[in-house]
Structure formats: C-alpha cells, structure tokens
Design an enzyme around this catalytic site. Structure first.
Site, PDB file in Angstrom:
ATOM      1  N   GLU A  62       9.374  12.136 -22.575  1.00 33.26           N
ATOM      2  CA  GLU A  62       9.624  12.957 -23.768  1.00 33.26           C
ATOM      3  C   GLU A  62       9.710  14.441 -23.435  1.00 33.26           C
ATOM      4  O   GLU A  62      10.548  15.165 -23.999  1.00 33.26           O
ATOM      5  CB  GLU A  62       8.547  12.702 -24.817  1.00 33.26           C
ATOM      6  CG  GLU A  62       8.658  11.382 -25.553  1.00 33.26           C
ATOM      7  CD  GLU A  62       8.167  10.193 -24.753  1.00 33.26           C
ATOM      8  OE1 GLU A  62       8.383   9.044 -25.186  1.00 33.26           O
ATOM      9  OE2 GLU A  62       7.568  10.414 -23.680  1.00 33.26           O
ATOM     10  N   HIS A 131      -1.405   5.529 -30.946  1.00 32.54           N
ATOM     11  CA  HIS A 131      -0.014   5.319 -31.360  1.00 32.54           C
ATOM     12  C   HIS A 131       0.150   5.430 -32.877  1.00 32.54           C
ATOM     13  O   HIS A 131       1.153   4.964 -33.414  1.00 32.54           O
ATOM     14  CB  HIS A 131       0.486   3.944 -30.899  1.00 32.54           C
ATOM     15  CG  HIS A 131       0.730   3.838 -29.436  1.00 32.54           C
ATOM     16  ND1 HIS A 131      -0.244   4.112 -28.497  1.00 32.54           N
ATOM     17  CD2 HIS A 131       1.835   3.507 -28.723  1.00 32.54           C
ATOM     18  CE1 HIS A 131       0.242   3.933 -27.290  1.00 32.54           C
ATOM     19  NE2 HIS A 131       1.509   3.572 -27.388  1.00 32.54           N
TER      20      HIS A 131
END
Length: 328
Positions: A62, A131
């Site tokens: 990312e 998450h």
C-alpha cells in the site's frame, strides 16, 4: 429522472466507468482490481473495457502504490487507488498523512494531489481487531483532505462522481457489508455536492446525526420509535470533511435534542467533533445534553455475537433517543 435498482458495488463501478470514459487521465490501481475483477467485484469488467494500462493490479504494498499515485497526480494523471480494506491504508500512513494533504500547500499551489482513495471501512464481519478499523476519526483530523462516507447506492455513485472531478484528494469510505444492498439510482448523470447533509427521516422530538452504514440503523430505529409516538430527524451527513454543521443546527433548533451515531471509537471521534460544533454554535437550543452512540471502546472482537454488540445498532440508538427525552 428514470431510476432502476442496482447494488452498492454496481453504483461504485458505474461512477468509475463513466468518469474513465470521459477522462483518459483516470486510472484504477489496487490489489486484485484487474485480473480478479476486484476482491469484492466492484471493478468487474473494467479491465476488459479499459485495458491493463488503466486497470492495474498492484502488489501487496500500500505504501508503494499510494506513493505512485502521489507522483502520477503531480504529473497530471487522476488516480483511483483502491484499498482492499482501509485497515491496510495504515501501511501507507506517511503518504496519506504527510504527502497527499500537504503537497498543494507545500508547493505553493504548483502541484496538488487529485487522487481518490477508496475501499472498505469498518468491521466487515468477523475480520478481527486489525482488519476492522474505522479510519474517519483518524483521517478527518488532517486539513487538506475531503472525506465522503456514502450510506446507500444513490449516494455511492453521486459522491464518487463528485470525488473524481475534485481537484483535492478525496477519501471515499465504503462498507463491505453494504456492497450487495440495492437502491434506486438514476440512469441519468448526477452529482452529490460535498458538505450537504440529507434528511432521511423527519420528526420534532430529537435530532439523530450519522453517516455511512449506521444511517441505516438510525432509520430502523426511527421506524420503531414512531410506533411509540416518538418522531426523529435522521440526518445523513454524507461527508465529514466538509461537515454540514448548519444542517445539524437547523434541526437542533427544531428538536432541542441531539444523538450522534458514529461507528468509530468514542474518544476523539467524529461524533465528538459534531457535539463540539453544537456546543460552540447552538448551546442555547439544547434541552438535554448531547448523547453519542459509538462503537464500544475496545478492540474489535472476532466472535459474531460480540462484534454485533460492539457496533452501533438499532437498540442502542433507541435507548439514546429515549434517554435524551427522559423516557428511560
């Protein structure tokens, strides 16, 4: 306008596809967006239409592909960066907090970062503590960003199309749990301006402010409360940067009471800011202290029953509204 019922994911896809047909500078990059048609099938069919130069599979990095987007946008391209989960955006924190929102300012207006970062935000269903981040409280603290949080397919398309024409960086926070939700979406082109809340339910007894997925719980709560003769305004903020504070104050002047429903943790949350704005600008109109319904102040649990209780839900909202009315 003629409308049809489409899924939330289809509304997002339509927004991206329409804007990519219009503007050759736009490209989509992210994990699994191309060959796999998107981890959640949001980009299904887009590789076939636009080809591998504009629909680009990224490695699990990312920070790397967010940084690529910064450079590409400075040179005139218009990236869409998909994070499979906004939880993973934390890996790119330096790009998102240090570079993207500050580039225009630090370059004296020479280079901006007109990038749309989008993906799933919040608890997606038994994904565990690392998450299940709700990142709006973290990112809304930073000047230079716009943050949109749609609650329905209509807004998903309209807000994303507005984002893709913005000269500022936009974070579009979606919800995995809403991707299959269906709603009316016009066939004709439309845009939703940032900073304009939508009134989803009307009443005189209490103002309930929310954004994103919890708006739907607020509407469910409104239906239940109506059976008991309690009628509430449900304000969907749509964007939290900018925040439509005038709409909140207009409603509060009518009801005298306010409950803010926010899927972030309570400390230093968007709900905290909404209440601060109310106290600064409309304190004299309050007939009861402002109340919040947040996610519980603990890491996200994995167990299904615990996760359901951890999040805002209809029962918590009903209790908060009744408490503001002195009916508990």
């Amino acid at each position: 306008m003629s409308t049809r019922q489409i899924q939330f994911r289809e509304a997002l896809r339509e927004a991206m596809t329409e804007e990519m047909r219009r503007d050759q500078r736009i490209f989509l990059m992210g994990e699994e967006v191309a060959q796999y048609n998107g981890a959640y099938k949001i980009s299904q069919g887009m590789l076939e239409e636009f080809g591998p130069k504009r629909i680009i599979d990224a490695p699990i990095s990312e920070n790397g592909f967010a940084g690529l987007a910064v450079g590409a946008s400075m040179y005139g391209l218009r990236p869409i960066i998909e994070f499979m989960s906004w939880s993973f955006s934390l890996v790119a924190a330096d790009q998102l907090l240090n570079n993207v929102p500050k580039m225009l300012y630090m370059s004296g207006g020479q280079w901006g970062c007109p990038i749309v970062f989008r993906g799933n935000n919040g608890a997606g269903g038994q994904l565990g503590s690392t998450h299940s981040w709700c990142v709006e409280a973290l990112y809304s603290n930073v000047p230079g960003l716009k943050i949109a949080i749609p609650s329905c397919p209509y807004d998903a398309k309209g807000l994303l199309k507005t984002a893709l024409r913005s000269e500022d960086p936009v974070f579009n926070l979606e919800s995995e749990r809403m991707l299959s939700d269906k709603g009316d979406v016009p066939e004709e082109e439309y845009f939703i301006p940032f900073g304009e809340a939508a009134l989803r339910n009307e009443g005189d007894d209490c103002t309930v402010v929310s954004f994103g997925r919890p708006v739907n719980f607020c509407i469910e709560a409104a239906r239940e409360l109506e059976k008991e003769g309690i009628n509430i305004d449900v304000l969907d903020m749509r964007t939290v940067r900018p925040l439509d504070t005038p709409a909140i104050i207009r409603s509060l002047k009518k009801t005298g009471r306010i409950v803010v429903v926010d899927q972030s943790w309570p400390f230093a949350s968007v709900a905290s800011e909404v209440i601060t704005q109310v106290c600064e600008h409309a304190f004299d109109y309050l007939d009861h202290q402002p109340l919040r319904v947040n996610t519980e102040d603990v890491p996200a649990p994995y167990a299904k029953n615990l996760e359901a209780e951890y999040l805002p839900h209809k029962g918590k909202i009903i209790s908060a509204v009744k408490a503001s009315l002195g009916k508990l």
